[in-house]
Design an enzyme around this catalytic site. Structure first.
Site, PDB file in Angstrom:
ATOM      1  N   PRO A 217      46.568  46.823  39.525  1.00 21.59           N
ATOM      2  CA  PRO A 217      47.233  47.351  38.316  1.00 21.59           C
ATOM      3  C   PRO A 217      46.305  48.034  37.310  1.00 21.59           C
ATOM      4  O   PRO A 217      46.772  48.609  36.340  1.00 21.59           O
ATOM      5  CB  PRO A 217      47.864  46.103  37.701  1.00 21.59           C
ATOM      6  CG  PRO A 217      46.994  44.979  38.160  1.00 21.59           C
ATOM      7  CD  PRO A 217      46.489  45.356  39.521  1.00 21.59           C
ATOM      8  N   GLY A 218      44.984  47.964  37.498  1.00 23.85           N
ATOM      9  CA  GLY A 218      44.130  48.792  36.649  1.00 23.85           C
ATOM     10  C   GLY A 218      43.065  48.077  35.838  1.00 23.85           C
ATOM     11  O   GLY A 218      42.519  48.643  34.900  1.00 23.85           O
ATOM     12  N   GLY A 219      42.741  46.836  36.208  1.00 20.97           N
ATOM     13  CA  GLY A 219      41.702  46.110  35.464  1.00 20.97           C
ATOM     14  C   GLY A 219      40.353  46.834  35.514  1.00 20.97           C
ATOM     15  O   GLY A 219      39.685  47.009  34.485  1.00 20.97           O
ATOM     16  N   ASP A 235      45.971  54.760  43.995  1.00 24.40           N
ATOM     17  CA  ASP A 235      46.683  53.579  44.521  1.00 24.40           C
ATOM     18  C   ASP A 235      48.138  53.959  44.730  1.00 24.40           C
ATOM     19  O   ASP A 235      48.734  54.590  43.864  1.00 24.40           O
ATOM     20  CB  ASP A 235      46.577  52.396  43.521  1.00 24.40           C
ATOM     21  CG  ASP A 235      46.803  51.046  44.193  1.00 24.40           C
ATOM     22  OD1 ASP A 235      47.836  50.876  44.868  1.00 24.40           O
ATOM     23  OD2 ASP A 235      45.937  50.172  44.049  1.00 24.40           O
ATOM     24  N   ASP A 272      38.233  48.040  45.299  1.00 23.46           N
ATOM     25  CA  ASP A 272      38.583  46.621  45.251  1.00 23.46           C
ATOM     26  C   ASP A 272      39.875  46.400  46.033  1.00 23.46           C
ATOM     27  O   ASP A 272      40.773  45.710  45.580  1.00 23.46           O
ATOM     28  CB  ASP A 272      38.740  46.213  43.769  1.00 23.46           C
ATOM     29  CG  ASP A 272      39.022  44.736  43.569  1.00 23.46           C
ATOM     30  OD1 ASP A 272      38.510  43.926  44.358  1.00 23.46           O
ATOM     31  OD2 ASP A 272      39.743  44.398  42.620  1.00 23.46           O
ATOM     32  N   LYS A 302      36.344  41.773  51.551  1.00 20.08           N
ATOM     33  CA  LYS A 302      37.149  40.578  51.834  1.00 20.08           C
ATOM     34  C   LYS A 302      36.582  39.879  53.067  1.00 20.08           C
ATOM     35  O   LYS A 302      36.288  40.535  54.069  1.00 20.08           O
ATOM     36  CB  LYS A 302      38.597  41.012  52.083  1.00 20.08           C
ATOM     37  CG  LYS A 302      39.573  39.908  51.887  1.00 20.08           C
ATOM     38  CD  LYS A 302      40.980  40.467  51.800  1.00 20.08           C
ATOM     39  CE  LYS A 302      42.018  39.396  51.964  1.00 20.08           C
ATOM     40  NZ  LYS A 302      42.075  38.426  50.896  1.00 20.08           N
TER      41      LYS A 302
HETATM   42  C1  LIG Z   1      43.280  43.572  44.471  1.00 20.55           C
HETATM   43  S1  LIG Z   1      44.178  44.988  44.057  1.00 20.55           S
HETATM   44  C2  LIG Z   1      43.079  45.863  43.019  1.00 20.55           C
HETATM   45  C3  LIG Z   1      42.934  45.286  41.640  1.00 20.55           C
HETATM   46  C4  LIG Z   1      42.222  46.211  40.697  1.00 20.55           C
HETATM   47  N1  LIG Z   1      40.811  46.361  40.993  1.00 20.55           N
HETATM   48  C5  LIG Z   1      42.339  45.772  39.252  1.00 20.55           C
HETATM   49  O1  LIG Z   1      41.325  45.558  38.599  1.00 20.55           O
HETATM   50  O2  LIG Z   1      43.454  45.667  38.736  1.00 20.55           O
HETATM   51  C6  LIG Z   1      44.164  45.916  45.544  1.00 20.55           C
HETATM   52  C7  LIG Z   1      44.882  47.241  45.460  1.00 20.55           C
HETATM   53  O3  LIG Z   1      44.511  48.033  46.590  1.00 20.55           O
HETATM   54  C8  LIG Z   1      45.595  48.892  46.866  1.00 20.55           C
HETATM   55  N2  LIG Z   1      45.469  49.506  48.195  1.00 20.55           N
HETATM   56  C9  LIG Z   1      45.575  48.899  49.410  1.00 20.55           C
HETATM   57  N3  LIG Z   1      45.445  49.820  50.386  1.00 20.55           N
HETATM   58  C10 LIG Z   1      45.244  51.034  49.779  1.00 20.55           C
HETATM   59  C11 LIG Z   1      45.040  52.362  50.247  1.00 20.55           C
HETATM   60  N4  LIG Z   1      45.035  52.643  51.546  1.00 20.55           N
HETATM   61  N5  LIG Z   1      44.850  53.340  49.343  1.00 20.55           N
HETATM   62  C12 LIG Z   1      44.829  53.060  48.026  1.00 20.55           C
HETATM   63  N6  LIG Z   1      45.040  51.821  47.528  1.00 20.55           N
HETATM   64  C13 LIG Z   1      45.242  50.822  48.380  1.00 20.55           C
HETATM   65  C14 LIG Z   1      46.802  47.968  46.719  1.00 20.55           C
HETATM   66  O4  LIG Z   1      47.970  48.745  46.493  1.00 20.55           O
HETATM   67  C15 LIG Z   1      46.409  47.120  45.517  1.00 20.55           C
HETATM   68  O5  LIG Z   1      46.974  47.618  44.335  1.00 20.55           O
END
Ligand SMILES: C[S@@+](CC[C@H](N)C(=O)[O-])C[C@H]1O[C@@H](n2cnc3c(N)ncnc32)[C@H](O)[C@@H]1O
Length: 345
Positions: A217-219, A235, A272, A302
């Protein structure tokens, strides 16, 4: 006549569940003869290595284990009767706790669960502070200490050690680095990027333009924007509405496999995604043309199959030769993951 081997003892701390990995890394750093015993299962352990304290510390600092979050030397192992007064007594007498007058010292006290809740770490710290201040005219501080006095308490033993903050890997007690949650904070994930900044000695405000892959969500995006960095966030999921109007933000609501940029557009790439490491590696590799040479990449890895060392080797192999690993670390804010810091060649 054979020379007697010198040993030194430390307490190591890893994130819960990762103590075995930290021990494996320590075992590889020292010859046979390294011994472990746990204080808190799969998290906090005593380790004794066949090297003098200074040499052992240097080796651990030079080749810092990924899963070792904190270490503290054990200069004395004292029989303890379980009272706060006894700790003040040790501090008032023990030779191992000698300090120069005027030294700024921070006392960090931790304990096992078996030490009853009647013994508060704060009260122990206060008793030791007072005894040391009285004995040496040393100055108790919380931050920017010259030395840290670490005390680890079990039911019947107090393990104490005096070290410089940089010798403990973290100047936070047990490496448990805490950030204050802000009003309206977009996600807790922000703490990971904040901690990475300290751990890797970075300053995000020095960057001009960042690509955030898997940003929702954008942290992470919000932290970089706060530091004055222009951010392109990618994303398929939505970013928090509070960020969308930010003048420095470009949001592409897409899969990162479908975006294209000009070459060398960014000097910072952060990722991330909670995703399979191999797939993520492929995706990042395909976007590396957009990162300037000399640029930085911060990537969360991960740990999927409980084979962390192999997983790190595979990802760094997949991203080579463009990205060179500078440091990999399991941060206090990482769960089943590691954070990797790379530089683009
Ligand atoms: C753990 S969250 C990221 C949290 C983010 N760093 C924050 O601070 O809010 C992982 C994100 O990776 C995105 N994601 C997964 N596969 C993706 C892809 N192929 N391209 C872009 N985003 C992807 C997911 O939609 C998810 O929103």
């Amino acid at each position: 006549m054979t020379e007697e081997t010198v040993y030194s003892t430390f307490i190591g701390t890893a994130n819960h569940g990762f103590g075995q990995h930290a021990q494996e890394e320590i075992r590889r750093l020292f010859e046979a003869g390294t011994r472990f015993s746990h204080l808190v299962p799969s998290e906090i352990f005593l380790f004794m290595v066949p090297a003098g304290r200074q040499e052992a510390t240097q080796r651990l600092l030079d080749r810092e284990p990924m899963f070792l979050r904190h270490m503290q030397p054990v200069d004395a192992e004292l029989e303890w009767d379980g009272t706060v007064e006894a700790l003040g007594g040790f501090a008032a007498q023990k030779r191992e706790l000698e300090l120069q007058a005027g030294t700024k010292f921070a006392v960090q006290v931790r304990k096992t669960e078996q030490v009853g809740s009647g013994i508060a770490a704060g009260a122990c710290k206060q008793a030791i502070d007072e005894a040391l201040a009285g004995r040496y005219e040393a100055i108790p501080v919380v931050k920017d200490a010259d030395v840290i006095l670490s005390v680890f308490l079990t039911e019947d033993t107090a393990y104490v050690g005096v070290s410089k903050p940089e010798q403990n890997l973290s100047d936070w007690s047990g490496g448990a680095i805490r950030f204050r949650k802000e009003e309206g904070q977009v996600s807790r994930a922000k703490f990971k990027l904040l901690e990475a900044e300290r751990t890797f000695g970075l300053d995000y405000s020095q960057y001009r333009s960042a690509l955030d892959i898997g940003a929702a969500p954008g942290g992470w995006t919000s932290l970089l924007l706060e530091r004055g960095v222009k951010v392109t966030a990618v994303d398929p999921a939505k970013l928090d509405a509070s960020l969308l109007r930010h003048p420095q933000l470009t949001f592409l609501q897409k899969n990162a496999a479908e975006v294209r940029f000009k070459e060398q557009s960014f000097d910072l790439l952060v990722c991330d995604m909670s995703w399979s490491p191999r797939q993520m590696g492929k995706l990042i590799k395909g976007l590396l043309y957009s990162l300037q040479s000399g640029g930085t990449a911060i990537i969360t890895l991960k740990l999927m199959h409980k084979k962390p060392f192999q997983t790190v080797r595979e990802l760094t192999g997949d991203l080579a030769p463009e990205l060179a690993l500078q440091k990999a670390k399991q941060l206090f804010h990482n769960r089943e993951e590691l954070t990797l810091f790379f530089i683009k060649s």
